[in-house]
Design a protein around this motif. Structure first.
Motif, PDB file in Angstrom:
ATOM      1  N   ASN A 115      24.693  39.804  33.314  1.00  0.00           N
ATOM      2  CA  ASN A 115      26.067  39.869  32.715  1.00  0.00           C
ATOM      3  C   ASN A 115      27.170  39.863  33.758  1.00  0.00           C
ATOM      4  O   ASN A 115      26.642  39.863  34.859  1.00  0.00           O
ATOM      5  CB  ASN A 115      26.161  41.427  32.181  1.00  0.00           C
ATOM      6  CG  ASN A 115      25.919  42.486  33.149  1.00  0.00           C
ATOM      7  OD1 ASN A 115      26.593  42.852  34.072  1.00  0.00           O
ATOM      8  ND2 ASN A 115      24.564  42.933  32.969  1.00  0.00           N
ATOM      9  N   THR A 117      31.585  40.737  34.598  1.00  0.00           N
ATOM     10  CA  THR A 117      32.722  41.421  34.252  1.00  0.00           C
ATOM     11  C   THR A 117      33.864  40.659  35.044  1.00  0.00           C
ATOM     12  O   THR A 117      33.478  40.086  36.278  1.00  0.00           O
ATOM     13  CB  THR A 117      32.834  42.975  34.595  1.00  0.00           C
ATOM     14  OG1 THR A 117      32.527  43.102  36.048  1.00  0.00           O
ATOM     15  CG2 THR A 117      31.746  43.506  33.773  1.00  0.00           C
ATOM     16  N   TYR A 137      33.894  41.272  29.516  1.00  0.00           N
ATOM     17  CA  TYR A 137      32.514  41.435  29.874  1.00  0.00           C
ATOM     18  C   TYR A 137      31.597  40.777  28.832  1.00  0.00           C
ATOM     19  O   TYR A 137      31.761  40.477  27.717  1.00  0.00           O
ATOM     20  CB  TYR A 137      32.321  42.933  29.560  1.00  0.00           C
ATOM     21  CG  TYR A 137      30.751  43.358  29.585  1.00  0.00           C
ATOM     22  CD1 TYR A 137      29.955  43.493  30.635  1.00  0.00           C
ATOM     23  CD2 TYR A 137      29.812  43.615  28.552  1.00  0.00           C
ATOM     24  CE1 TYR A 137      28.783  43.877  30.759  1.00  0.00           C
ATOM     25  CE2 TYR A 137      28.562  43.798  28.429  1.00  0.00           C
ATOM     26  CZ  TYR A 137      27.988  44.023  29.695  1.00  0.00           C
ATOM     27  OH  TYR A 137      26.568  44.376  29.543  1.00  0.00           O
ATOM     28  N   ALA A 139      27.349  39.533  28.413  1.00  0.00           N
ATOM     29  CA  ALA A 139      25.860  39.754  28.761  1.00  0.00           C
ATOM     30  C   ALA A 139      25.105  38.991  27.950  1.00  0.00           C
ATOM     31  O   ALA A 139      25.382  38.981  26.544  1.00  0.00           O
ATOM     32  CB  ALA A 139      25.607  41.143  28.671  1.00  0.00           C
ATOM     33  N   SER A 176      29.585  40.593  23.975  1.00  0.00           N
ATOM     34  CA  SER A 176      30.752  39.830  24.161  1.00  0.00           C
ATOM     35  C   SER A 176      31.619  40.999  23.790  1.00  0.00           C
ATOM     36  O   SER A 176      32.155  41.566  22.811  1.00  0.00           O
ATOM     37  CB  SER A 176      31.150  38.555  23.548  1.00  0.00           C
ATOM     38  OG  SER A 176      32.405  38.298  23.729  1.00  0.00           O
ATOM     39  N   GLU A 177      32.588  41.222  25.091  1.00  0.00           N
ATOM     40  CA  GLU A 177      33.865  42.360  25.047  1.00  0.00           C
ATOM     41  C   GLU A 177      34.985  41.654  25.734  1.00  0.00           C
ATOM     42  O   GLU A 177      35.393  41.908  26.826  1.00  0.00           O
ATOM     43  CB  GLU A 177      33.534  43.685  25.512  1.00  0.00           C
ATOM     44  CG  GLU A 177      32.185  44.290  24.709  1.00  0.00           C
ATOM     45  CD  GLU A 177      31.727  45.619  25.290  1.00  0.00           C
ATOM     46  OE1 GLU A 177      32.548  46.007  26.231  1.00  0.00           O
ATOM     47  OE2 GLU A 177      30.782  45.984  24.972  1.00  0.00           O
TER      48      GLU A 177
END
Length: 243
Positions: A115, A117, A137, A139, A176-177
């Motif tokens: 992941n 960020t 973010y 992952a 996914s953020e």
């Protein structure tokens, strides 16, 4: 990242061939398997500390990087800041099968989560322009790599050549953020879901393409790196890498 892959492949093959010369075939497969497992732990440490041309990769950090690309009607430019990639050292060995007679190594590795960020700024265009910025973010969870390395060793010269490096990836889940894809919260979540589905399908439905592309890229690079070195030369390099 190429340096990271090349070091891993060459170390693995060098250790295989060192055992191949030293032990009878009946014991060799078991011995090489255990050597490669030890080697992977060495490689894990190299990811965490870096070695020679390979930078530290676990975690990998980039303070600032600009980007710009265009594909047809779609274009994007911008920058990322405080990028941190984690999880490359978090692999579990599922399969490590050494076949000394047929000169190949079959393997399967699983990563719980790879992941990153970052903070981003992007100016995106596709018929209209849209500027976005915020945190992100992403992952790859339950990320799996299956593959096979095939090699040959000269009978007289003991010169090693890599015949193929096939790697087949798959991913169990993508998270996914990414902030501010839309100014509306519900649309932002839907757009993240589209990102998740796109990456999942791209990885899982193109394994053969990735294997072919990776083989065409890495195999000649490995052989260029090996050059005219003998098995003894490679073992000396490996010994230096372990120390």
């Amino acid at each position: 990242m190429k340096s990271c892959v090349l070091i891993a492949v060459l170390l693995a093959l060098g250790h295989c061939q060192a055992a191949e010369v030293a032990e009878p075939l009946a014991v060799e497969g078991r011995s090489m398997g255990s050597i490669i497992l030890d080697l992977l732990e060495v490689f894990r440490r190299l990811l965490e500390t870096g070695y020679g041309p390979m930078p530290k990769m676990a975690p990998a950090e980039v303070k600032h990087q600009t980007f710009k690309f265009s594909t047809g009607e779609f274009s994007a430019s911008g920058e990322i800041n405080d990028f941190v990639l984690e999880g490359l050292n978090g692999f579990e060995v599922i399969i490590m099968d050494v076949d000394a007679i047929r000169s190949r190594v079959d393997f399967e590795l699983n990563f719980g989560s790879i992941n990153f960020t970052t903070q981003y700024q992007a100016d995106v265009g596709s018929g209209y322009r849209m500027k976005r910025d915020g945190g992100a973010y992403l992952a790859l969870e339950d990320f799996n790599l299956k593959g096979r390395i095939s090699y040959s060793l000269g009978i007289i010269s003991k010169q090693m050549k890599v015949k193929s490096v096939l790697v087949y990836p798959s991913v169990g889940n993508v998270a996914s953020e990414i902030e501010n894809l839309s100014k509306y919260r519900i649309f932002n979540r839907k757009l993240n879901e589209i990102v998740e589905e796109f990456i999942t399908l791209t990885v899982n439905e193109n394994t053969e393409f990735v294997a072919t592309w990776f083989n065409e890229l890495v195999t000649p690079l490995c052989n260029d790196l090996i050059g005219d070195r003998t098995l003894s030369d490679l073992i000396a390099i490996i010994t230096g890498a372990k120390n």
